[in-house]
Write a protein that holds these residues in place. Structure first.
Motif, mmCIF file in Angstrom:
data_model
loop_
_atom_site.group_PDB
_atom_site.id
_atom_site.type_symbol
_atom_site.label_atom_id
_atom_site.label_comp_id
_atom_site.label_asym_id
_atom_site.label_seq_id
_atom_site.Cartn_x
_atom_site.Cartn_y
_atom_site.Cartn_z
ATOM 1 N N GLY A 1 33.148 37.395 35.016
ATOM 2 C CA GLY A 1 32.446 37.830 36.216
ATOM 3 C C GLY A 1 32.534 36.865 37.388
ATOM 4 O O GLY A 1 31.685 36.884 38.270
ATOM 5 N N PHE A 2 33.586 36.052 37.438
ATOM 6 C CA PHE A 2 33.763 35.105 38.538
ATOM 7 C C PHE A 2 34.483 35.808 39.688
ATOM 8 O O PHE A 2 35.697 35.687 39.862
ATOM 9 C CB PHE A 2 34.537 33.870 38.069
ATOM 10 N N HIS A 3 33.720 36.549 40.490
ATOM 11 C CA HIS A 3 34.279 37.427 41.516
ATOM 12 C C HIS A 3 35.130 36.693 42.551
ATOM 13 O O HIS A 3 36.209 37.169 42.906
ATOM 14 C CB HIS A 3 33.157 38.207 42.212
ATOM 15 N N SER A 4 34.675 35.556 43.046
ATOM 16 C CA SER A 4 35.440 34.812 44.050
ATOM 17 C C SER A 4 36.750 34.293 43.467
ATOM 18 O O SER A 4 37.783 34.299 44.141
ATOM 19 C CB SER A 4 34.621 33.651 44.608
ATOM 20 N N LEU A 5 36.719 33.876 42.233
ATOM 21 C CA LEU A 5 37.920 33.397 41.572
ATOM 22 C C LEU A 5 38.888 34.554 41.332
ATOM 23 O O LEU A 5 40.101 34.409 41.531
ATOM 24 C CB LEU A 5 37.573 32.695 40.259
ATOM 25 N N VAL A 6 38.365 35.702 40.931
ATOM 26 C CA VAL A 6 39.208 36.886 40.745
ATOM 27 C C VAL A 6 39.897 37.236 42.057
ATOM 28 O O VAL A 6 41.107 37.489 42.093
ATOM 29 C CB VAL A 6 38.379 38.081 40.216
ATOM 30 N N LYS A 7 39.151 37.211 43.148
ATOM 31 C CA LYS A 7 39.724 37.513 44.462
ATOM 32 C C LYS A 7 40.846 36.533 44.796
ATOM 33 O O LYS A 7 41.922 36.937 45.257
ATOM 34 C CB LYS A 7 38.647 37.470 45.535
ATOM 35 N N LEU A 8 40.619 35.250 44.570
ATOM 36 C CA LEU A 8 41.634 34.237 44.830
ATOM 37 C C LEU A 8 42.888 34.492 44.001
ATOM 38 O O LEU A 8 44.011 34.434 44.515
ATOM 39 C CB LEU A 8 41.080 32.837 44.531
ATOM 40 N N LEU A 9 42.717 34.786 42.739
ATOM 41 C CA LEU A 9 43.866 35.039 41.863
ATOM 42 C C LEU A 9 44.611 36.298 42.278
ATOM 43 O O LEU A 9 45.847 36.345 42.243
ATOM 44 C CB LEU A 9 43.419 35.124 40.404
ATOM 45 N N LEU A 10 43.885 37.319 42.704
ATOM 46 C CA LEU A 10 44.530 38.545 43.173
ATOM 47 C C LEU A 10 45.336 38.302 44.440
ATOM 48 O O LEU A 10 46.387 38.927 44.649
ATOM 49 C CB LEU A 10 43.493 39.642 43.410
ATOM 50 N N GLU A 11 44.864 37.424 45.291
ATOM 51 C CA GLU A 11 45.586 37.098 46.527
ATOM 52 C C GLU A 11 46.927 36.425 46.248
ATOM 53 O O GLU A 11 47.790 36.400 47.118
ATOM 54 C CB GLU A 11 44.722 36.197 47.415
ATOM 55 N N GLN A 12 47.111 35.904 45.041
ATOM 56 C CA GLN A 12 48.359 35.239 44.676
ATOM 57 C C GLN A 12 49.444 36.231 44.281
ATOM 58 O O GLN A 12 50.578 35.849 44.026
ATOM 59 C CB GLN A 12 48.126 34.232 43.539
ATOM 60 N N GLY A 13 49.101 37.519 44.222
ATOM 61 C CA GLY A 13 50.088 38.547 43.904
ATOM 62 C C GLY A 13 50.539 38.573 42.464
ATOM 63 O O GLY A 13 51.732 38.480 42.194
#
Length: 79
Positions: free
Chosen positions: A57-69
């Motif tokens: 449930g680490f939403h900000s981390l998930v967002k960061l990882l998703l931004e990496q493509g």
């Protein structure tokens, strides 16, 4: 030891990156990526860093990882 230079280092980097994601270490992951280090996607590991972060449930981390493509395979596994 595997006999192939760099294989053990890559494996250790993968473990360390996964640990950071599993523990929700957002700033450390940001530093990792800013340093130009590779983002391991799972490979021989059971779960990808994205799946680990999403599962905790680490939403900000998930967002960061998703931004990496991440690859489609990585995205599917995280779901």
């Amino acid at each position: 030891m595997t006999g192939i230079m760099g294989v053990d280092t890559a494996r250790e980097d993968g473990r360390e990156f996964r640990r950071l994601c599993q523990e929700g270490m957002l700033f450390e992951v940001q530093d990792w990526l800013r340093a130009g280090k590779a983002m391991p996607t799972g490979g021989a590991f059971k779960e990808s860093p994205l799946a680990l972060a999403a599962g905790k449930g680490f939403h900000s981390l998930v967002k960061l990882l998703l931004e990496q493509g991440p690859s489609q395979e990585c995205l599917d596994a995280a779901l």
